[in-house]
Scaffold this active site. Structure first.
Site, PDB file in Angstrom:
ATOM      1  N   HIS A 118      50.949  46.975  41.141  1.00 58.01           N
ATOM      2  CA  HIS A 118      51.135  47.868  39.993  1.00 58.01           C
ATOM      3  C   HIS A 118      51.691  49.231  40.380  1.00 58.01           C
ATOM      4  CE1 HIS A 118      47.747  45.343  37.933  1.00 58.01           C
ATOM      5  NE2 HIS A 118      48.903  44.733  37.931  1.00 58.01           N
ATOM      6  N   ASN A 212      31.636  41.376  43.022  1.00 61.19           N
ATOM      7  CA  ASN A 212      31.597  42.188  41.814  1.00 61.19           C
ATOM      8  C   ASN A 212      30.139  42.313  41.384  1.00 61.19           C
ATOM      9  OD1 ASN A 212      31.974  43.225  39.151  1.00 61.19           O
ATOM     10  ND2 ASN A 212      34.020  42.304  39.117  1.00 61.19           N
TER      11      ASN A 212
END
Ligand code: BV8
Ligand code: ZN
Length: 248
Positions: A118, A212
């Site tokens: 990105h 996570n």
């Protein structure tokens, strides 16, 4: 933090390992995640500002948001999660780090050849002539920052609705489909095409695990889920692998 044996054995035997990181890897450095509490800016959601449709009607707001994020990133440092990934790379024959993050913290921790899907927050260019231009130029009350050609200056990131750099995405897909172990770390798995990488790795036969504190949308489709913060889990994973290696 207990590391699942299956993951440890696959890592110890792996020729190639690929890792995809998201905003969660930088959370312990103090960089707010996109969907966490700190993600909003003056009441706006990131996906409403991080797009051409968000920039065009209000370039001052969007430039102010990115100048704020660049100032923040300058003041933070890589955390144990970033450093553990540098150590992990030295323990496997072929290691590829793919990141959705734009903060540059992997590079600052010493990770070489990061595949930045990105783009980079600290890079900026003219939206018209594409020449490099400093988004931090001038005071906030003189916004919008413009290039010498008159065009507006934008950050060097990929916005929603914009295509990713083809060669970077292809390299990431190549790594995902040829690795023995794929780790998805600190990502909600909501943003495409990055979120497709873990599934591609699994379909190609890799052992896929996520790190996570909260299960991501990808969790039900993975081989292992390590529930905890990356800054705790990744150092434990690397330590377990180093110990395993020492006794092998
Ligand atoms: C594309 C740069 C096509 C900008 C970013 C409808 C309309 C338009 C587009 C779409 C649409 N539907 C789908 C799309 C595609 C769209 C998309 O996926 N949208 C989503 C919202 C549905 N994707 C795109 O537009 C992409 N381009 O498709 O182009 C195309 C093709 C040809 C020609 C033209 C167009 C572009 C996507 C790139 C967007 N840019 N960043 C900027 O940053 O300003 S994405 C941005 O979101 C960040 O990069 C960030 O990384 C990412 C969010 O994902 P995460 O990293 O996962 O972060 P998040 O906050 O979501 O989650 C954090 C996780 O960490 C959580 O799970 C949390 O539990 C965990 N966590 C918290 N603490 C810790 C932790 N984990 C570990 N340790 C901790 N301590
Ligand atoms: Zn210009």
């Amino acid at each position: 933090m207990l590391i699942p044996d299956a993951l440890l054995h696959r890592l110890a035997a792996a020729r190639a390992v690929a890792v995809l990181t998201g905003a969660g890897v930088s959370a312990e450095s103090g960089v707010p995640t996109s969907r966490g509490a700190g993600g909003f800016y003056e009441g706006h959601r990131p996906e409403d500002l991080a797009s051409p449709e968000g920039f065009r009607p209000d370039p001052v707001l969007v430039q102010r948001w990115y100048r704020h994020r660049r100032r923040l990133v300058r003041e933070v440092a890589p955390n144990p999660a970033h450093h553990a990934l540098v150590r992990l790379a030295a323990l496997v024959p072929r290691f590829t780090l793919v990141t959705q993050n734009v903060d540059g913290l992997h590079e600052r921790a010493g990770s070489p050849h990061v595949l930045r899907l990105h783009g980079a927050l600290m890079e900026s260019r003219c939206a018209t002539c594409a020449r490099s231009a400093d988004l931090d130029a001038g005071p906030d009350d003189a916004l919008p920052v413009r290039c010498t050609c008159g065009g507006l200056v934008r950050p060097g990131v990929v916005w929603f609705g914009e295509a990713l750099l083809v060669d970077v995405l292809e390299a990431a897909e190549q790594a995902a489909t040829t690795c023995d172990v794929f780790l998805s770390v600190g990502t909600s798995g909501l943003v495409y095409p990055a979120a497709a990488l873990p599934g591609m790795a699994r379909a190609a036969g890799a052992f896929v695990a996520e790190v996570n504190p909260e299960p991501s949308v990808l969790a039900p489709h993975l081989d292992a889920v390590l529930a905890g913060p990356a800054g705790v889990v990744l150092p434990a994973l690397v330590a377990a692998l180093e110990t395993h290696r020492a006794h092998a």
